[in-house]
Scaffold this active site. Structure first.
Site: not given
Ligand code: NAD
Length: 512
Positions: A123, A156, A194, A144
């Site tokens: 993000s 996106e 954003n 995204h």
């Molecule tokens: P989250 O913490 O819920 O999940 C991340 C997962 O990735 C965890 O289960 C973790 O164990 C796993 N992980 C970490 N490193 C790893 C690796 N090297 N290999 C495999 N698995 C790994 O996070 P999230 O909210 O799902 O966000 C994930 C991505 O999506 C981030 O880049 C975040 O910026 C992006 N994002 C989040 C949102 C949101 O609202 N939460 C919205 C858009 C984008």
């Protein structure tokens, strides 16, 4: 490279909030999905949670009977990444860390075939930076999604410097086939949503910093303008720590451009643990939430005084028409028009109520040589006059006008909300800054005008997109308002986008 992805086996890496949602959407669209997470058991646990979610959808009639089992049957949790070698597309949703993402994509590049497309759900990290170091950086693209993935339509599709156009196009087409609305974006800080959304929070925080009004008053004015949640209640919901972190990342990524400067108000709240709903207190206390705006007493509404002069409606725009319509409903109110006036509003009881042009009421009063001045905020002139409307009084206004000006707004149908004499009040300055940010994004090739509108209505549920607002305002009007703010505050923050200024001058601009 194969660019037909509609039947490709899919690897989702990261089984957290986003990864699980992406796996669900892809499996519902018919893909075979491998789900991998570095945390042991996390992928299987995510699949088990999806079973519950899908079962609920069937129970509610939102998913056909049997579709839950079929969807789940297409999702395979993996204990080893190596077992996903035949995936044609990998979508990464792991921790938001450049090093971790680079390391993962290097591993995926070695594992998957040369034809496979690599997508990141980052993000905030530069897609260009994530691709740097790959053997084939052209096959990496941003995809995204927004949270919750199954419900939010926007995707996106973010191209970095290396991203091949056909790769972005393939992800665009795939997103459409999943029932999403994709929008192309160039990899710049904050991408589209954003970035363009920053002023929604920033303008209210700036007004709070100068004590122009209370949080619930500013929220009420913006909700009356059509926003589903006011900025203060929205920041409380997002969490001030998260909201501040996004603002800081956009600010830093823009070489500390003052336009994106984080707020002292918010930083202090974070330092004090006032994070919003999750900590029980932010701008508001929870579970109570937003306090109601004080109603304007009917007895304090203006009515034409005996023998009073007619109310003169100045201007010939939609706002003047809306004021006329509201006045025509007042018994025994006589009205005249001044269609050639340089301003929009009412001349009444010896004073003037003017639609804000970005100058303070005090400046208008001094320039016009008229002591009894009030300025009021923008509203939607296609709707009957109603809801919270901000106004400000010139310091020179006499006691009688200080009471009469808001009571005329109340008589028109609004709930007047008095702000300190801040330029551009709250709705006008917020809309102008959202339009301005969107204009700069278009100038810099981040997105198209249509893309910006789709992104803001679908990604953050704005009632309209910035260019739809602009269509009912005017580039010259927005530039004038921003210039007034710029002159008042003297800094980089309110500089008008060259895109808007050129449009105001009717010069060619990119994308025309
Ligand atoms: P989250 O913490 O819920 O999940 C991340 C997962 O990735 C965890 O289960 C973790 O164990 C796993 N992980 C970490 N490193 C790893 C690796 N090297 N290999 C495999 N698995 C790994 O996070 P999230 O909210 O799902 O966000 C994930 C991505 O999506 C981030 O880049 C975040 O910026 C992006 N994002 C989040 C949102 C949101 O609202 N939460 C919205 C858009 C984008």
């Amino acid at each position: 490279m194969s660019l037909e992805l509609s039947h490709a086996p899919l690897l989702v890496v990261g089984a957290g909030i986003m990864g699980a949602g992406i796996a669900q959407v892809a499996a519902q669209a018919g893909h075979e999905v491998f789900l991998y997470d570095v945390r042991e058991g996390a992928a299987a646990a995510a699949r088990a949670r999806l079973a519950t979610t899908l079962g609920t959808l069937v129970a509610k009639g939102k998913l056909a009977a049997g579709e839950d089992a079929a969807t789940l049957g297409r999702i395979t949790p993996l204990a080893r990444l190596e077992d996903a070698a035949r995936a044609g597309l990998a979508i990464e949703a792991i921790v938001e860390d450049l090093g971790a993402k680079r390391a993962l994509f290097a591993q995926l590049e070695a594992l998957l075939g040369d034809e496979a497309v690599l997508a990141t759900n980052t993000s905030s990290i530069s897609v260009t930076a994530i691709a740097n170091g790959l053997k084939q950086p052209g096959r990496l693209v941003g995809m995204h999604f927004f949270n919750p993935v199954p419900l939010m339509k926007l995707v996106e599709v973010v191209s970095g410097l290396h991203t091949q156009p056909q790769v972005a196009q393939a992800i665009f087409a795939l997103s459409q086939s999943w029932g999403k609305v994709p929008v192309h974006a160039r990899s710049t800080p904050g991408f589209i949503v954003n970035r363009i959304a920053r002023p929604y929070y920033a303008e209210t925080l700036a007004l709070l910093l100068e004590q122009a009004a209370a949080p619930h008053e500013l929220d009420a004015c913006l909700k009356a303008a059509g926003f589903r949640m006011g900025p203060c209640e929205l920041m409380d919901l997002i969490g001030h720590d998260t909201n501040l972190a996004v603002t800081c990342s956009v600010y830093e990524a823009n070489f500390s451009d003052k336009r994106f400067m984080p707020s002292l108000v918010q930083r202090e709240m974070v330092e004090g643990g006032l994070l919003g709903r999750k900590s029980g207190q932010g701008f508001y206390r929870y579970p109570e939430g937003v306090p109601a705006l004080a109603a304007w007493p009917r007895s304090a509404q203006a009515s034409p005084q005996a023998g009073a002069q007619p109310v003169v409606v100045h201007g010939d725009d939609g706002f003047a028409e809306a004021l006329c319509a509201a006045l025509s409903r007042l018994p025994s109110c006589t009205m005249e028009r001044d269609l050639g006036s340089t301003w929009t509003g009412l001349a009444v009881d010896g004073g003037q109520l003017r639609l804000t042009d970005g100058r303070t009421a005090g400046e208008v009063a001094a320039t016009a040589g008229q002591a009894d001045i009030a300025v009021f905020d923008r509203f939607d002139p296609r709707q009957p006059c109603a809801g919270a409307l901000a106004f400000a009084l010139a310091g020179s206004a006499g006691d009688a006008w200080q009471a009469r000006a808001p009571s005329w707004l109340a008589a028109l149908g609004f709930t007047p909300v008095r702000l300190a004499d801040a330029p551009g009040l709250v709705v006008a300055r917020t809309l102008a800054m959202l339009i301005n940010e969107a204009a700069d994004a278009v100038l810099q090739g981040v997105c198209s005008t249509e893309g910006a509108d789709a992104a803001m209505t679908l990604g953050v549920n704005y009632p309209q997109g910035p260019f739809q607002w602009l269509g009912r305002w005017s580039p010259a009007g927005v530039v004038a308002l921003l210039d007034a703010l710029d002159a008042h505050y003297r800094g980089e923050r309110y500089r008008a986008s060259p895109w808007l200024r050129r449009q105001a001058w009717a010069l060619p601009w990119p994308g025309r």
